[in-house]
Design a protein around this motif. Structure first.
Motif, PDB file in Angstrom:
ATOM      1  N   SER A 106       0.829  -1.198   0.000  1.00  0.00           N
ATOM      2  CA  SER A 106       0.000   0.000   0.000  1.00  0.00           C
ATOM      3  C   SER A 106       0.864   1.249   0.000  1.00  0.00           C
ATOM      4  O   SER A 106       2.047   1.208   0.320  1.00  0.00           O
ATOM      5  CB  SER A 106      -0.932   0.022   1.218  1.00  0.00           C
ATOM      6  OG  SER A 106      -0.188   0.100   2.419  1.00  0.00           O
ATOM      7  N   GLU A 107       0.237   2.361  -0.358  1.00  0.00           N
ATOM      8  CA  GLU A 107       0.963   3.639  -0.378  1.00  0.00           C
ATOM      9  C   GLU A 107       1.430   4.041   1.012  1.00  0.00           C
ATOM     10  O   GLU A 107       2.473   4.676   1.157  1.00  0.00           O
ATOM     11  CB  GLU A 107       0.058   4.724  -0.957  1.00  0.00           C
ATOM     12  CG  GLU A 107      -0.168   4.623  -2.451  1.00  0.00           C
ATOM     13  CD  GLU A 107      -1.081   5.703  -2.986  1.00  0.00           C
ATOM     14  OE1 GLU A 107      -0.990   6.012  -4.186  1.00  0.00           O
ATOM     15  OE2 GLU A 107      -1.900   6.242  -2.208  1.00  0.00           O
ATOM     16  N   ASP A 108       0.648   3.704   2.029  1.00  0.00           N
ATOM     17  CA  ASP A 108       0.996   4.145   3.381  1.00  0.00           C
ATOM     18  C   ASP A 108       1.785   3.106   4.175  1.00  0.00           C
ATOM     19  O   ASP A 108       2.041   3.300   5.365  1.00  0.00           O
ATOM     20  CB  ASP A 108      -0.264   4.534   4.154  1.00  0.00           C
ATOM     21  CG  ASP A 108      -1.252   3.380   4.339  1.00  0.00           C
ATOM     22  OD1 ASP A 108      -0.941   2.259   3.893  1.00  0.00           O
ATOM     23  OD2 ASP A 108      -2.329   3.601   4.925  1.00  0.00           O
ATOM     24  N   SER A 147       5.209   6.586   3.033  1.00  0.00           N
ATOM     25  CA  SER A 147       5.697   5.554   2.128  1.00  0.00           C
ATOM     26  C   SER A 147       7.049   5.066   2.627  1.00  0.00           C
ATOM     27  O   SER A 147       7.679   5.679   3.498  1.00  0.00           O
ATOM     28  CB  SER A 147       5.843   6.104   0.711  1.00  0.00           C
ATOM     29  OG  SER A 147       6.920   7.037   0.647  1.00  0.00           O
ATOM     30  N   GLY A 169      -4.381   1.949  -2.356  1.00  0.00           N
ATOM     31  CA  GLY A 169      -3.830   3.290  -2.528  1.00  0.00           C
ATOM     32  C   GLY A 169      -4.710   4.136  -3.413  1.00  0.00           C
ATOM     33  O   GLY A 169      -5.620   3.631  -4.093  1.00  0.00           O
TER      34      GLY A 169
END
Length: 370
Positions: free
Chosen positions: A11-13, A260, A45
């Protein structure tokens, strides 16, 4: 060799944390050694999933919540076909297995494909006694037992996995986590700001509340120091904000949200101290990454690598109380010799014990010998 790894979520986070970092790090190193690698995962994301993470080809499907649970119930039906095709070509399948639908599906597909596969549980497979977990395990545990080997981080994890899978399970093989020592050279470096960093999910086991209590104690002695929390909220953000208000730490303690992987590395390199108040943390990648970046670490004595770090003088290991962590932070910030010694010992520990090169050597040996 053609290597296929499966991890539940990218995921982006960076919400899935260590297992995703470990999987990509292992595959990047294997790719540099000439192996053909693929990572299968779900994606979450705001943008489209990348085709690669570094040098690692990534095959993903959007994460869909099919059952309750932050990670347990996410899946995408088309990921099953991706697994079937990719595993069919693989020489080795490596499943970073938690108790979730993606892991269960990967185990089932690898079994149906009659593939040689390994599991790595990252501290996520422990005895559970709730009815839902027991029902899930009726399918999950027999599939875990079909692995050629299960990779564990610590003796504590070895005992937990052994209790779950029983004596008829596969060999339990120790494999540490590792990072590239060169990573610290890739991070933008500049003058150290008086910033103390927390970077983990805002979950009760990670104890972000203890971090804020630590900040309040340090602030009384060193009012110029700032404290930042980064990580996806898993229920503790209201408590964090309440404590900031109760201690009047506005402008002293801030929450910066999730980062990220690249942003996290930069944040670690900028920080003056990295504090991980977690309890029973099996083998936190963030600690190794901070050591590699030359950032002193304060952790608790229940961290899976605490004994090794303490023996080497590579981190300040505390009992986890806010007072002990505050004393450790103040010592690092005010004693330059102590700080320099921690940095040197931390980088030496990464090079000798927590390097991805040594991990990949061991991984290749496991793949070839079993």
């Amino acid at each position: 060799m053609r290597l296929v790894h499966v991890v539940t979520l990218v995921s982006e986070d960076g919400a899935y944390g260590g297992p995703t970092s470990v999987a990509t790090g292992q595959l990047e190193e294997c790719a540099t050694r000439g192996h053909e690698v693929t990572l299968l995962s779900l994606w979450r994301g705001g943008s489209r999933a990348p085709a690669h993470i570094g040098s690692v080809p990534l095959r993903t499907r959007p994460a869909r919540a099919l059952l309750p649970g932050r990670f347990t119930g996410i899946m995408h039906p088309l990921l099953v076909g991706d697994m079937w095709r990719s595993m069919g070509r693989a020489d080795v399948v490596h499943i970073h297995a938690g108790r979730d639908l993606v892991s269960l599906t990967a185990l089932a597909v690898a079994t149906l494909r009659r593939k040689r596969f390994f599991t790595q549980t990252h501290g996520m497979v422990e005895p559970r006694h709730r009815l839902v977990a027991r029902l899930f395990d009726r399918l999950y545990v027999p599939l875990l037992r079909r692995a050629r080997g299960c990779l564990v981080l610590t003796e504590r994890e070895r005992r937990a996995v052994s209790e779950v899978i029983g004596p008829q399970g596969p060999p339990l093989l120790t494999l540490p986590n590792g990072v590239r020592p060169e990573h610290d050279a890739e991070v933008e470096r500049g003058p150290r700001a008086p910033e103390v960093l927390f970077m983990a999910r805002l979950h009760p086991r990670k104890r972000p509340d203890a971090f804020v209590e630590t900040a309040a104690l340090v602030h009384r002695k060193l009012p110029g120091v700032r404290f930042t929390l980064h990580g996806a909220d898993e229920g503790e953000l209201p408590t964090v904000r309440r404590l900031i208000a109760a201690h009047r730490l506005w402008g002293v303690v801030s929450y910066g949200g999730a980062l990220s992987y690249a942003e996290a590395l930069r944040a670690q390199a900028r920080a003056a101290v990295y504090v991980l108040p977690s309890v029973d943390e099996p083998f936190p990648m963030t600690v190794i990454e901070a050591l590699s970046a030359g950032t002193p670490v304060v952790c608790t004595d229940t961290c899976g690598m605490a004994d090794e770090l303490a023996r080497r003088g590579a981190a300040v290991v505390t009992d986890g109380s806010p007072r002990a962590m505050a004393d450790a932070v103040c010592e690092v910030l005010t004693d330059e010799n102590r700080r320099a010694g921690l940095v040197r010992a931390g980088r030496r520990a990464v090079a000798e014990s927590f390097s991805i090169h040594a991990v990949a050597d061991r991984l290749e040996e496991i793949y070839r010998n079993l």
